[in-house]
Write an enzyme that holds these catalytic residues in place. Structure first.
Site, PDB file in Angstrom:
ATOM      1  N   GLU A  89      -2.746  -9.518   3.022  1.00  0.00           N
ATOM      2  CA  GLU A  89      -3.166 -10.146   4.287  1.00  0.00           C
ATOM      3  C   GLU A  89      -4.654  -9.994   4.539  1.00  0.00           C
ATOM      4  O   GLU A  89      -5.198 -10.553   5.497  1.00  0.00           O
ATOM      5  CB  GLU A  89      -2.373  -9.548   5.450  1.00  0.00           C
ATOM      6  CG  GLU A  89      -2.858  -8.206   5.953  1.00  0.00           C
ATOM      7  CD  GLU A  89      -2.544  -7.031   5.030  1.00  0.00           C
ATOM      8  OE1 GLU A  89      -2.990  -5.917   5.330  1.00  0.00           O
ATOM      9  OE2 GLU A  89      -1.873  -7.230   4.009  1.00  0.00           O
ATOM     10  N   CYS A 145       0.826  -1.203   0.000  1.00  0.00           N
ATOM     11  CA  CYS A 145       0.000   0.000   0.000  1.00  0.00           C
ATOM     12  C   CYS A 145       0.867   1.264   0.000  1.00  0.00           C
ATOM     13  O   CYS A 145       1.565   1.526  -0.973  1.00  0.00           O
ATOM     14  CB  CYS A 145      -0.971  -0.041   1.176  1.00  0.00           C
ATOM     15  SG  CYS A 145      -2.393   1.059   0.976  1.00  0.00           S
ATOM     16  N   HIS A 170      -3.878  -5.106  -0.064  1.00  0.00           N
ATOM     17  CA  HIS A 170      -3.484  -5.761   1.187  1.00  0.00           C
ATOM     18  C   HIS A 170      -3.582  -7.274   1.032  1.00  0.00           C
ATOM     19  O   HIS A 170      -4.667  -7.852   1.170  1.00  0.00           O
ATOM     20  CB  HIS A 170      -4.374  -5.286   2.336  1.00  0.00           C
ATOM     21  CG  HIS A 170      -4.053  -3.920   2.814  1.00  0.00           C
ATOM     22  ND1 HIS A 170      -3.185  -3.664   3.853  1.00  0.00           N
ATOM     23  CD2 HIS A 170      -4.462  -2.708   2.379  1.00  0.00           C
ATOM     24  CE1 HIS A 170      -3.074  -2.368   4.044  1.00  0.00           C
ATOM     25  NE2 HIS A 170      -3.832  -1.767   3.160  1.00  0.00           N
TER      26      HIS A 170
END
Length: 358
Positions: free
Chosen positions: A326, A242, A324
């Site tokens: 994750e 990001c 992202h």
């Protein structure tokens, strides 16, 4: 009679119901995520913003702190069509103004048409449109928050042991907790360093990977992190998520720009240029890499607007993602990014077992 007002930069004042009193200001943004409100509200990337939920009911599965991405709520205020009492109690405990009984469809449409905008908020029995306008007058543009990293970063280094298979120096520009967890689960010892860490701080860790995290605001304001990238590129493998992608791109000769209303949600489609595979991703950012510069290649793009979602340089051992991997909240299509990061450093790891959905 209304007891909540949002003064918008376009001159309008929107009336609503106040759920948690207070006065505040910030950049008004929206997320299209229909789940994961706990993760969104605790995401440091929302610092200095007012978060509007486009999904109408927020709080339908309660509040559990094991889902939090940090130790506090980061948006300056929260806006929804309807908040449950449990979410309101959580927001009140943290002193975060909350507003509902508002036409969020109209608010989201305004942001899409006019872009993320400054706003002022006044909530409570004594709230007035004038009070909201006073907050708006004091509201800065995101680019003006020159030291926003200090609001979201650790102040002292932290170590999260994962078994010693690899050592990662994570520059904390506002890192989500699940990034640390994803690396630790793969056997990495993660040294979380402040956003303004020095070259000596990184050298003392002697990392296998230098990782620049996500975070809020304009990547141009994270000069210390960019300096680390410039110093260690070609010597230590580099990774970023990001804001981290944006910082790395800028440090290596690229350019970033502010988007109209950004990408914030859990269903952003991303295409890998090598394989043609499309994955669904979680995103939360208002800036993007406009030009990767001479040292980085674009490896993944957003299907909707062709913005850069992945950058790489195999020779320099650099790999980044705008989204992202994750997730939390969101799909797990891209968790293998963390395996690729450790493999780039010559530190293979076994993937952790799949996590069952709640």
């Amino acid at each position: 009679m209304s007891d909540a007002y949002i003064a918008l930069a376009d001159g309008r004042v929107v009336e609503a119901r106040g759920r948690v009193p207070g006065r505040t200001r910030g950049e008004l943004v929206f997320t299209t995520a229909y789940t994961g409100y706990e993760e969104s509200l605790t995401d440091p990337s929302y610092e200095e913003q007012v978060l509007t939920f486009s999904y109408p009911l927020i709080g339908n599965y309660g509040v559990r702190d094991e889902r939090f991405e940090s130790d506090r709520i980061h948006p300056r205020a929260a806006v929804a069509r309807e908040f449950t009492d449990e979410v309101v109690e959580w927001l009140a405990d943290e002193g975060v103004p909350a507003i509902d009984h508002i036409d969020t469809r109209a608010l989201v449409t305004a942001i899409r048409e006019e872009g993320a905008m400054r706003c002022g908020i006044a909530v409570g029995p004594d709230a007035t449109p004038e009070a909201a306008r006073e907050e708006l007058e004091q509201c800065k543009e995101m680019s003006e928050h020159a030291d926003i990293g200090a609001q979201v970063s650790v102040t002292e280094p932290e170590v999260h042991p994962g078994g010693g298979d690899a050592t990662v120096a994570l520059v904390d520009c506002g890192a989500k907790g699940s990034i640390v967890t994803s690396l630790v689960e793969r056997g990495a010892d993660v040294h979380v360093l402040p956003y303004d860490a020095s070259v000596e701080d990184v050298e003392s860790v002697d990392p296998d990977v230098l990782f620049v995290s996500n975070g809020p605001g304009d990547p141009a304001n994270f000069e210390a992190a960019a300096a680390l990238v410039e110093r260690f590129v070609g010597e230590v493998p580099l990774a970023g998520i990001c804001l981290g992608q944006q910082v790395i791109a800028r440090a290596l000769g690229g350019e970033t720009e502010k988007m109209a209303f950004g990408h914030r949600g859990v269903n952003q489609p991303v295409r890998d240029l090598d394989t043609g595979r499309v994955i669904m991703t979680t995103q939360n950012h208002g800036y993007t890499v406009a030009d990767p510069g001479p040292k980085l290649d674009v490896t993944q793009v957003n299907v909707n607007d062709d913005t850069a979602e992945g950058l790489a340089n195999d020779e320099l051992r650099v790999i980044t993602r705008q989204y992202h991997p994750e997730a939390n909240p969101g799909p797990h299509d891209s968790l293998d990014f963390f395996d690729d990061v450790l493999a780039m450093a010559g530190k293979g790891s076994e993937k952790p077992p799949a996590v069952a959905s709640d």
